[in-house]
Design a protein around this motif. Structure first.
Motif, PDB file in Angstrom:
ATOM      1  N   SER A 170      33.492  38.353  45.331  1.00  0.00           N
ATOM      2  CA  SER A 170      34.782  39.262  45.496  1.00  0.00           C
ATOM      3  C   SER A 170      34.729  40.120  44.260  1.00  0.00           C
ATOM      4  CB  SER A 170      35.760  38.298  45.378  1.00  0.00           C
ATOM      5  OG  SER A 170      35.988  37.300  46.527  1.00  0.00           O
ATOM      6  N   LEU A 171      34.471  39.524  43.086  1.00  0.00           N
ATOM      7  CA  LEU A 171      34.726  40.167  41.736  1.00  0.00           C
ATOM      8  C   LEU A 171      33.584  41.360  41.838  1.00  0.00           C
ATOM      9  CD1 LEU A 171      35.275  37.393  38.929  1.00  0.00           C
ATOM     10  CD2 LEU A 171      36.831  38.887  40.220  1.00  0.00           C
ATOM     11  N   ASP A 172      32.470  41.117  42.269  1.00  0.00           N
ATOM     12  CA  ASP A 172      31.420  42.148  42.410  1.00  0.00           C
ATOM     13  C   ASP A 172      31.745  43.399  43.501  1.00  0.00           C
ATOM     14  OD1 ASP A 172      29.590  40.949  40.621  1.00  0.00           O
ATOM     15  OD2 ASP A 172      28.367  39.936  42.029  1.00  0.00           O
ATOM     16  N   ASN A 173      32.184  42.810  44.396  1.00  0.00           N
ATOM     17  CA  ASN A 173      33.135  43.875  45.422  1.00  0.00           C
ATOM     18  C   ASN A 173      34.178  44.716  44.617  1.00  0.00           C
ATOM     19  OD1 ASN A 173      33.308  45.012  48.020  1.00  0.00           O
ATOM     20  ND2 ASN A 173      35.200  43.921  48.145  1.00  0.00           N
ATOM     21  N   ALA A 174      34.744  44.023  43.863  1.00  0.00           N
ATOM     22  CA  ALA A 174      35.848  44.862  43.134  1.00  0.00           C
ATOM     23  C   ALA A 174      35.327  45.527  42.060  1.00  0.00           C
ATOM     24  CB  ALA A 174      37.064  43.702  42.900  1.00  0.00           C
ATOM     25  N   THR A 175      34.254  45.510  41.791  1.00  0.00           N
ATOM     26  CA  THR A 175      33.672  46.046  40.702  1.00  0.00           C
ATOM     27  C   THR A 175      34.153  45.826  39.118  1.00  0.00           C
ATOM     28  OG1 THR A 175      34.645  48.415  40.789  1.00  0.00           O
ATOM     29  CG2 THR A 175      32.499  48.033  42.109  1.00  0.00           C
ATOM     30  N   VAL A 176      34.679  44.836  39.171  1.00  0.00           N
ATOM     31  CA  VAL A 176      35.211  44.164  37.732  1.00  0.00           C
ATOM     32  C   VAL A 176      33.830  43.458  37.054  1.00  0.00           C
ATOM     33  CG1 VAL A 176      37.603  43.628  38.469  1.00  0.00           C
ATOM     34  CG2 VAL A 176      35.826  41.951  38.538  1.00  0.00           C
ATOM     35  N   SER A 177      34.221  43.759  35.745  1.00  0.00           N
ATOM     36  CA  SER A 177      33.262  43.490  34.625  1.00  0.00           C
ATOM     37  C   SER A 177      33.736  42.007  34.267  1.00  0.00           C
ATOM     38  CB  SER A 177      33.033  44.338  33.595  1.00  0.00           C
ATOM     39  OG  SER A 177      32.130  44.027  32.635  1.00  0.00           O
ATOM     40  N   TYR A 178      32.795  41.034  34.326  1.00  0.00           N
ATOM     41  CA  TYR A 178      32.711  39.556  33.999  1.00  0.00           C
ATOM     42  C   TYR A 178      31.558  38.803  33.269  1.00  0.00           C
ATOM     43  CZ  TYR A 178      30.893  38.393  38.405  1.00  0.00           C
ATOM     44  OH  TYR A 178      29.759  38.207  39.630  1.00  0.00           O
ATOM     45  N   HIS A 179      31.668  37.777  32.781  1.00  0.00           N
ATOM     46  CA  HIS A 179      30.594  37.256  32.066  1.00  0.00           C
ATOM     47  C   HIS A 179      29.939  36.553  33.256  1.00  0.00           C
ATOM     48  CE1 HIS A 179      31.224  37.762  27.794  1.00  0.00           C
ATOM     49  NE2 HIS A 179      32.602  37.672  28.280  1.00  0.00           N
ATOM     50  N   LYS A 180      28.527  36.904  33.669  1.00  0.00           N
ATOM     51  CA  LYS A 180      27.889  36.086  34.692  1.00  0.00           C
ATOM     52  C   LYS A 180      27.109  34.709  34.450  1.00  0.00           C
ATOM     53  CE  LYS A 180      28.146  40.513  37.296  1.00  0.00           C
ATOM     54  NZ  LYS A 180      27.454  41.257  38.276  1.00  0.00           N
ATOM     55  N   ASP A 181      27.044  34.602  33.096  1.00  0.00           N
ATOM     56  CA  ASP A 181      26.229  33.626  32.613  1.00  0.00           C
ATOM     57  C   ASP A 181      26.858  32.157  32.467  1.00  0.00           C
ATOM     58  OD1 ASP A 181      27.432  34.705  30.585  1.00  0.00           O
ATOM     59  OD2 ASP A 181      25.824  34.601  29.070  1.00  0.00           O
ATOM     60  N   PHE A 182      28.118  32.317  32.658  1.00  0.00           N
ATOM     61  CA  PHE A 182      28.831  31.054  32.576  1.00  0.00           C
ATOM     62  C   PHE A 182      30.058  31.132  33.568  1.00  0.00           C
ATOM     63  CE2 PHE A 182      30.709  33.190  29.040  1.00  0.00           C
ATOM     64  CZ  PHE A 182      31.933  32.971  29.474  1.00  0.00           C
ATOM     65  N   TYR A 183      30.787  29.804  33.883  1.00  0.00           N
ATOM     66  CA  TYR A 183      31.992  29.995  34.683  1.00  0.00           C
ATOM     67  C   TYR A 183      32.640  28.512  34.234  1.00  0.00           C
ATOM     68  CZ  TYR A 183      29.797  27.247  38.441  1.00  0.00           C
ATOM     69  OH  TYR A 183      28.760  26.364  38.930  1.00  0.00           O
TER      70      TYR A 183
END
Ligand SMILES: *[C@@H]1O[C@H](CO)[C@@H](O)[C@H](O)[C@H]1NC(C)=O
Ligand SMILES: *[C@@H]1O[C@H](CO)[C@@H](O)[C@H](O)[C@H]1NC(C)=O
Length: 207
Positions: A170-183
């Motif tokens: 969903s975040l990739d589709n919304a093109t928001v920038s977030y930390h992908k190496d952890f959650y």
């Protein structure tokens, strides 16, 4: 002088975390326990965007392959800390959620670092009781924007990873920038609560 007044007023407005009219505090999913303060930025059908206030947590890092084993081990260490295994030998109230930062290793057989954390109660935020073992530590987290996806029931390891994948999509589709190496995973209920269980996965926005 007037400029200064306006700036001061704006600054004080900015720090008082405006709560949306429909939002009651604390949220029902905190189960009457203290939980970290946030401001809702927006809510979509797929996720919520929340700004969490800077706050201290008590943390321990467990390195392992399996989520439930690692989180149970971390939970027991933190539970011992709040039950009096700290330098002041004080009992600290339970809070919500139990938040776990999940950092996967790069290769298929690499261990994952699970940083398990309890939120420090508001009364102790200024000076949390010092842990008496070196593997438990006070962990100040800065203000952060979290993209949050919630689900119910008893969460299995697959539930956590499936939710993280769906949220990332969903975040990739919304093109928001977030930390992908952890959650983060956030669990709000004791194992003894059978109904109305609440679980969340958080990805953190990149500033
Ligand atoms: C896990 O923590 C260790 C010790 O701090 C560090 O060397 C390692 O790179 C970490 N691994 C991951 C996947 O973050
Ligand atoms: C992707 O984003 C568009 C608009 O930004 C939205 O209409 C659509 O429903 C989204 N698709 C998914 C699978 O989330």
């Amino acid at each position: 002088m007037l400029t200064l007044l306006v700036l001061t007023t704006l600054a004080s407005l900015a720090v008082t975390s405006p709560v949306l009219p429909s939002q009651t505090w604390p949220p029902a999913f905190c189960n009457k326990l203290e939980c970290p303060k946030y401001t809702m930025v927006k809510s979509t059908k797929d996720y919520e965007e929340r700004i969490y206030d800077a706050a201290k947590w008590t943390s321990t890092v467990v390195s392992g392959m399996e989520y439930n084993t690692a989180v149970s081990e971390g939970f027991m260490k933190l539970f011992s800390y709040i039950e009096g295994n700290n330098k002041k030998k004080v009992t600290i109230p339970m809070t919500a959620p139990v938040a776990t930062k999940v950092e996967h290793g790069q290769g298929p057989y690499c261990k994952t670092n699970f940083t398990v954390s309890f939120f420090v109660p508001f009364a102790d935020q200024a000076s949390p009781p010092e842990p008496s073992t070196s593997d438990v530590f006070t962990n100040p987290l800065p203000q952060m924007t979290a993209f949050v996806k919630s689900f119910g029931g008893f969460a299995s390891e697959t539930d956590w990873t499936d939710t993280a994948k769906a949220l990332a999509k969903s975040l990739d589709n919304a093109t928001v920038s977030y930390h992908k190496d952890f959650y983060y995973t956030a669990g709000y209920n004791s194992p003894f609560q059978l109904f109305d269980r609440h679980n969340e996965v958080w990805f953190i926005k990149k500033d």
